[in-house]
Design an enzyme around this catalytic site. Structure first.
Site, short mmCIF file in Angstrom:
data_model
loop_
_atom_site.label_atom_id
_atom_site.label_comp_id
_atom_site.label_asym_id
_atom_site.label_seq_id
_atom_site.Cartn_x
_atom_site.Cartn_y
_atom_site.Cartn_z
CD GLU A 69 -1.41 -2.34 2.06
OE1 GLU A 69 -2.20 -2.94 2.78
OE2 GLU A 69 -0.19 -2.66 1.96
NE ARG A 224 25.98 -26.51 -8.29
CZ ARG A 224 25.23 -27.35 -7.57
NH1 ARG A 224 24.96 -27.08 -6.30
NH2 ARG A 224 24.76 -28.45 -8.10
#
Length: 393
Positions: A69, A224
């Site tokens: 918000e 990885r």
């Protein structure tokens, strides 16, 4: 609270226009961008609309940062006054790491707030909506409620049950094997599938394996490929403390968080002390009557430590135990089109298993996609929408 927040049923779209549905779906899409960055907080998106036009939007980008918000209000500026705010979760009304969003919405002068669902967090649940309504803001709740629940399944589970979301993952041949009779399993799945798993590891809190997988495969259990959103704790279930000092997980424990779960006696043993000196965290666990690690108790402890998503990668016995205990929320299965065969080849899922077909756990949702030359099955066992509380009268 009035009709707007008390009587609107879950996922009731009848009272909303197609444009409003589209705005909430936009807020949900924005919320999903926070996955892996905001946990253990929920993913939240917000869209601010004035005179039929989006004037501001935002989402919760990272844990501890401004809420959705706030980001949307900053984007809207003065255009937020008199506007409608579509937000995927009830605005917070307490001081946490950030100020209350209810205060910001009132200060900005929004006239209407449409929330997809209530926040089950006790300090917020219903109170945020009540504060807004008492201040004269027209409040409605329930648009796309089920979608919002499913987006934040891990958050809801921790709030309702005190347990993290459990994802099982394995790769198997077409005939259900995860290794040959000699134990060779590299590689059953295609490279695109393996890269997908690395990206999954990059957003979870923990990657769990049994010690048998460590002894057989000596894995690294790290991401990885792709961007690391959070560093997962590597957890080894090892009731008899068989993990060797030469294991990659032990040798890299000072670089990547590593935990071994075992009994209190073995944790205090000379081997347990050597592991700790190498940087391994030792976790003492309760045993069941059958002498197995109490998985539910472990999950509770991990949730208390702030974990929202736990990825269980195997082996077969570990996967089977989570299924036997009814602790799996979803499973991701990569199916290669190869056949391995062999009576002694290792099956994908061990454990005890059900005695009758009628006892099998049926997923409520199945999604199948191509992954290189593999098929990726995503099986959902838990529907977070079931945790939506009845509206307060």
């Amino acid at each position: 609270m009035g009709r707007s927040s008390a009587n609107l049923k879950a996922n009731d779209r009848a009272d909303f226009s197609p444009r409003e549905l589209a705005w909430m779906q936009r807020a949900l899409a924005l919320a999903a961008r926070g996955q892996g960055r905001v946990e253990p907080n929920p993913m939240v998106g917000c869209v601010i609309v004035r005179n039929g036009r989006i004037v501001g939007e935002g989402y919760h980008r990272r844990f501890g940062g401004p809420h959705a918000e706030i980001n949307a209000l900053q984007a809207a500026g003065s255009a937020a006054r008199g506007a409608t705010t579509y937000v995927t979760l009830e605005p917070c009304c307490h001081v946490g790491k950030t100020p209350p969003c209810t205060d910001a919405l009132l200060a900005a002068g929004v006239k209407r707030v449409v929330a997809a669902m209530r926040d089950p967090f006790p300090k917020v649940s219903g109170h945020g909506l009540e504060i807004l309504e008492k201040a004269g803001v027209h409040v409605e709740v329930g648009l796309c409620e089920q979608e919002a629940c499913r987006l934040n399944g891990p958050y809801l589970k921790r709030q309702r049950l005190g347990l993290p979301w459990v994802i099982l993952k394995w790769a198997q041949s077409l005939d259900g094997k995860i290794a040959t009779r000699t134990g060779d399993s590299k590689w059953i799945s295609d490279e695109p599938s393996r890269k997908w798993v690395h990206r999954l590891r990059a957003r979870v809190d923990a990657v769990v394996v049994g010690v048998g997988t460590v002894l057989a495969d000596d894995p690294q259990l790290t991401c990885r490929h792709g961007r690391v959103l959070r560093t997962a704790m590597r957890i080894v279930l090892d009731p008899h403390l068989r993990i060797p000092m030469r294991a990659k997980l032990v040798r890299t424990a000072r670089e990547t968080p590593t935990m071994v779960v075992t009994t209190p006696t073995l944790a205090a043993s000379s081997h347990g002390q050597r592991l700790q000196r190498a940087g391994v965290q030792m976790m003492e666990a309760r045993l069941t009557r059958g002498g197995e690690l109490d998985l539910r108790d472990l999950l509770k402890q991990w949730a208390q430590a702030g974990m929202s998503n736990v990825l269980v990668e195997g082996g077969g016995q570990t996967l089977g135990r989570f299924l036997d205990a009814g602790l799996a929320d979803e499973a991701i299965v990569f199916v290669s089109h190869r056949l391995i065969g062999g009576e002694k080849a290792i099956s994908a899922v061990g454990g005890i298993g059900p005695s009758k077909m009628s006892d099998i756990c049926h997923p409520w949702q199945v999604c199948v996609k191509r992954s290189g030359n593999d098929d990726r099955y995503q099986l959902a066992f838990t529907d977070p929408a079931m945790w939506v509380k009845e509206p307060r009268s």
